[in-house]
Every structure is written in C-alpha cells, then in structure tokens.
Design a protein around this motif. Structure first.
Motif, mmCIF file in Angstrom:
data_model
loop_
_atom_site.group_PDB
_atom_site.id
_atom_site.type_symbol
_atom_site.label_atom_id
_atom_site.label_comp_id
_atom_site.label_asym_id
_atom_site.label_seq_id
_atom_site.Cartn_x
_atom_site.Cartn_y
_atom_site.Cartn_z
ATOM 1 N N ILE A 45 0.836 -1.209 0.000
ATOM 2 C CA ILE A 45 0.000 0.000 0.000
ATOM 3 C C ILE A 45 0.866 1.252 0.000
ATOM 4 O O ILE A 45 0.553 2.241 -0.664
ATOM 5 C CB ILE A 45 -0.963 -0.019 1.208
ATOM 6 C CG1 ILE A 45 -2.036 -1.103 0.980
ATOM 7 C CG2 ILE A 45 -1.627 1.334 1.417
ATOM 8 C CD1 ILE A 45 -2.879 -1.416 2.181
ATOM 9 N N ALA A 46 1.996 1.201 0.729
ATOM 10 C CA ALA A 46 2.922 2.348 0.737
ATOM 11 C C ALA A 46 3.479 2.592 -0.664
ATOM 12 O O ALA A 46 3.538 3.738 -1.131
ATOM 13 C CB ALA A 46 4.060 2.099 1.729
ATOM 14 N N PHE A 47 3.891 1.513 -1.352
ATOM 15 C CA PHE A 47 4.386 1.652 -2.725
ATOM 16 C C PHE A 47 3.271 2.156 -3.649
ATOM 17 O O PHE A 47 3.506 2.998 -4.520
ATOM 18 C CB PHE A 47 4.923 0.315 -3.235
ATOM 19 C CG PHE A 47 6.294 -0.037 -2.719
ATOM 20 C CD1 PHE A 47 7.367 0.838 -2.895
ATOM 21 C CD2 PHE A 47 6.534 -1.247 -2.076
ATOM 22 C CE1 PHE A 47 8.639 0.522 -2.426
ATOM 23 C CE2 PHE A 47 7.802 -1.576 -1.606
ATOM 24 C CZ PHE A 47 8.851 -0.683 -1.778
ATOM 25 N N GLY A 48 2.063 1.621 -3.456
ATOM 26 C CA GLY A 48 0.934 2.036 -4.278
ATOM 27 C C GLY A 48 0.617 3.512 -4.087
ATOM 28 O O GLY A 48 0.369 4.239 -5.061
ATOM 29 N N LEU A 49 0.623 3.969 -2.833
ATOM 30 C CA LEU A 49 0.368 5.387 -2.550
ATOM 31 C C LEU A 49 1.451 6.274 -3.158
ATOM 32 O O LEU A 49 1.164 7.365 -3.668
ATOM 33 C CB LEU A 49 0.294 5.610 -1.040
ATOM 34 C CG LEU A 49 -0.998 5.154 -0.353
ATOM 35 C CD1 LEU A 49 -0.843 5.219 1.166
ATOM 36 C CD2 LEU A 49 -2.176 6.023 -0.801
ATOM 37 N N TRP A 81 4.581 0.917 -8.716
ATOM 38 C CA TRP A 81 3.312 0.220 -8.939
ATOM 39 C C TRP A 81 3.535 -1.284 -9.108
ATOM 40 O O TRP A 81 2.768 -2.089 -8.588
ATOM 41 C CB TRP A 81 2.616 0.801 -10.164
ATOM 42 C CG TRP A 81 1.203 0.312 -10.300
ATOM 43 C CD1 TRP A 81 0.703 -0.579 -11.206
ATOM 44 C CD2 TRP A 81 0.097 0.679 -9.472
ATOM 45 N NE1 TRP A 81 -0.643 -0.790 -11.001
ATOM 46 C CE2 TRP A 81 -1.036 -0.027 -9.941
ATOM 47 C CE3 TRP A 81 -0.052 1.533 -8.379
ATOM 48 C CZ2 TRP A 81 -2.295 0.106 -9.349
ATOM 49 C CZ3 TRP A 81 -1.307 1.656 -7.795
ATOM 50 C CH2 TRP A 81 -2.402 0.947 -8.278
ATOM 51 N N GLN A 82 4.603 -1.650 -9.827
ATOM 52 C CA GLN A 82 4.922 -3.073 -9.990
ATOM 53 C C GLN A 82 5.221 -3.712 -8.632
ATOM 54 O O GLN A 82 4.775 -4.828 -8.343
ATOM 55 C CB GLN A 82 6.128 -3.238 -10.928
ATOM 56 C CG GLN A 82 5.831 -2.949 -12.386
ATOM 57 C CD GLN A 82 4.860 -3.942 -12.990
ATOM 58 O OE1 GLN A 82 4.807 -5.100 -12.585
ATOM 59 N NE2 GLN A 82 4.073 -3.496 -13.958
ATOM 60 N N LEU A 83 5.964 -3.012 -7.781
ATOM 61 C CA LEU A 83 6.274 -3.533 -6.443
ATOM 62 C C LEU A 83 4.997 -3.707 -5.625
ATOM 63 O O LEU A 83 4.829 -4.702 -4.910
ATOM 64 C CB LEU A 83 7.231 -2.575 -5.708
ATOM 65 C CG LEU A 83 8.686 -2.575 -6.188
ATOM 66 C CD1 LEU A 83 9.446 -1.406 -5.579
ATOM 67 C CD2 LEU A 83 9.370 -3.890 -5.831
ATOM 68 N N ALA A 84 4.089 -2.752 -5.742
ATOM 69 C CA ALA A 84 2.826 -2.824 -4.997
ATOM 70 C C ALA A 84 1.995 -4.017 -5.446
ATOM 71 O O ALA A 84 1.503 -4.799 -4.618
ATOM 72 C CB ALA A 84 2.039 -1.524 -5.186
ATOM 73 N N VAL A 85 1.843 -4.182 -6.755
ATOM 74 C CA VAL A 85 1.006 -5.260 -7.299
ATOM 75 C C VAL A 85 1.577 -6.626 -6.960
ATOM 76 O O VAL A 85 0.843 -7.574 -6.647
ATOM 77 C CB VAL A 85 0.846 -5.093 -8.828
ATOM 78 C CG1 VAL A 85 0.199 -6.314 -9.453
ATOM 79 C CG2 VAL A 85 0.013 -3.854 -9.136
ATOM 80 N N HIS A 86 2.913 -6.758 -6.986
ATOM 81 C CA HIS A 86 3.539 -8.054 -6.748
ATOM 82 C C HIS A 86 3.570 -8.427 -5.267
ATOM 83 O O HIS A 86 3.690 -9.608 -4.932
ATOM 84 C CB HIS A 86 4.965 -8.061 -7.311
ATOM 85 C CG HIS A 86 5.000 -8.162 -8.802
ATOM 86 N ND1 HIS A 86 5.848 -7.402 -9.579
ATOM 87 C CD2 HIS A 86 4.258 -8.892 -9.671
ATOM 88 C CE1 HIS A 86 5.647 -7.696 -10.860
ATOM 89 N NE2 HIS A 86 4.682 -8.585 -10.936
#
Length: 291
Positions: free
Chosen positions: A8-12, A229-234
């Motif tokens: 979530i932190a990466f996504g934000l 975003w890639q880090l968040a999704v994975h």
C-alpha cells in the motif's frame, strides 16, 4: 500484513507521483512540442530502467524477448505517449486527465473480442455511466450541444485510452519480466522517436525549466511510478487493495492543475469526472464480486 502495508505504501507513492504528471505535462508543453517532450522523457526513462536492469542482474534476461518488444515499443512509449501528449497540448489538463481515466473501461470492452471474455449487463451499465461523464466533459456541460470545443483534442484523449488498453490486453501474453520488458520497449521506441524528431521539428533548447519538466516526466511518470506500482502489485495479498488507490489521483491532479498551472476548475469536469469514477468503481465492485 507487513507485505500488504509495504504494498500500500508503494501504491500510494505511485499514485502520488501520477497525480503530479498532468501538471508536469502542461508545464512542459508550454515550452516545447509533444514530440520534444516525448523524446526527453523517453531518454531519461530508458536510462533509469537500463541502470536498474543492470543493477538487479537482469541483463541476461534482456537477450531474448525482442520480437515482443518490436510491436510493444511501437505502442508504448511511441504511439501512446505521442497521442496523449498531443491531447494535453490541445485540451485543458483537467479534461485530458479525466478522459484518459476511461482506459480501464475501454480495456473491459476490448477484452470481449480479444480475450473472449463475457460482458455482463452490469459491465455495460458501468460503462454507460462512465461514458456519460466523457460526454459531459467533451461538451463542457452543454450535453445537448454536439459542437465540441476541441473535437480533435477529445478524439486524441480517447484514442490514447484505446492504445493503452490494447497494449495491456496484448501484454497478458507477455512472459518477460516487467522491468526488462519496459526497458526493451523503450530501447525500441527511443530510436524511432529520435528519427521522428530529426525529420520533424528538430530539437530546440527551451531553457532549464523546460528540460526539468521533461526530465521529471521521464523520471517519475514513466520510470519511478511504474516501478513503485509493480512492487505494490507483486507484494499485495489482494490486488483490489492497491488498484482502488488509483481513485485518489484525480482530485489531487485537479488541485495541482489549479494551483500550479492556474487552470480554472470547470464544473463540467467535476461532474464528468465523478461519473467516470462511479463507473470505474462499479466495474471494480463487479470484478470483486465475480472473484
């Protein structure tokens, strides 16, 4: 749970960066042509991703996959960003940004003929709500008037959603590691953009502010935000936990366009964007219920 928090932190972080790009596009395009901006941004993004490929020891993976990169690089970065930047060059940033948000619905519609997926009545209803928002924005609130303020700009913004949706649908068959694949795509796209630039307007020095805006677009919109975003999704346990974060971006984008660029906030944009986000939200809910 720790991994979810990190995701979530990466996504934000990715959404925060994407919230600034509409403003960066308008600032950069005040100085230079869409093709000049595209070339600078693509060069910076290619260099960043290339450095990461080397650092993570993925260079051997980049020896294969170039057949896929040949068509994928033409779509992203070349076609998508050139069309998108041309739309931003013609329309207020708030309109181009809002119209571009319909790519998710475009992808759902195109998944029917391309992937053989079924489209339920609920999906169609969500699409109708979102595209009603497109109509409100395109007509600037004069919904019974078919004389658009800038029909070409609207067409370009919607064409960008078509290219982006097609790119991701065709990408479902792409077995390449995402970072390697993106770097290969830019390796194909950058020489094409260079030739187009040399044959077309050429490159003119517009000053450090213009260069900074171009570097910002390449570094954050095309580079770091993609990696976050890639880090968040994975890392996330359930994709919806991060995909729903994308709904935070439009309000922030509108505020930045108003404060930094000085765009007056149009009521038609608020109404149209609300309809688009409602349509997207319904679509996300439909997907969640199906899952």
């Amino acid at each position: 749970m720790n991994q979810d928090r990190q995701a979530i932190a990466f996504g934000l972080a990715a959404v925060a960066l994407w919230s600034t790009v509409a403003t960066a596009f308008k600032v950069a395009l005040a100085f230079m042509t869409p093709l000049e901006l595209m070339w600078i941004a693509a060069l910076v993004s290619w260099a960043l991703m290339g450095a990461l490929v080397v650092k993570r020891g993925l260079l051997t993976q980049a020896l294969s996959g170039w057949k896929t990169a040949a068509w994928a690089g033409l779509m992203n970065p070349v076609a998508y960003y050139l069309v998108l930047f041309a739309a931003y060059d013609r329309l207020p940033g708030q309109e181009a940004m809002a119209l571009n948000y319909t790519w998710g619905l475009t992808m759902a519609l195109l998944a029917v003929p391309i992937l053989g997926q079924r489209l339920a009545l609920k999906d169609l209803a969500a699409g109708c709500v979102a595209y009603a928002g497109v109509w409100v924005i395109a007509t600037r609130g004069q919904v019974l008037n078919v004389n658009f303020e800038d029909p070409l700009g609207v067409a370009l913004a919607l064409a960008s959603t078509l290219i982006w949706a097609l790119y991701w649908l065709l990408n479902t068959r792409d077995a390449r590691e995402p970072l390697v694949g993106q770097w290969q795509n830019f390796s194909v796209g950058l020489p094409i953009l260079t030739v187009l630039l040399l044959l077309g307007p050429g490159f003119t020095w517009h000053g450090p502010a213009a260069l900074g805006a171009g570097v910002y677009v390449g570094l954050f919109e095309m580079g770091i935000a993609f990696i976050f975003w890639q880090l968040a999704v994975h890392r996330v346990s359930r994709t919806a936990k991060v995909t729903n974060l994308i709904f935070l971006s439009p309000p922030v984008s509108l505020l930045l366009l108003h404060v930094v660029v000085g765009e007056p906030l149009m009521m038609s944009t608020f109404i149209g964007l609300a309809l688009i986000l409602i349509g997207l939200g319904c679509q996300q809910l439909i997907r969640h219920n199906k899952a």
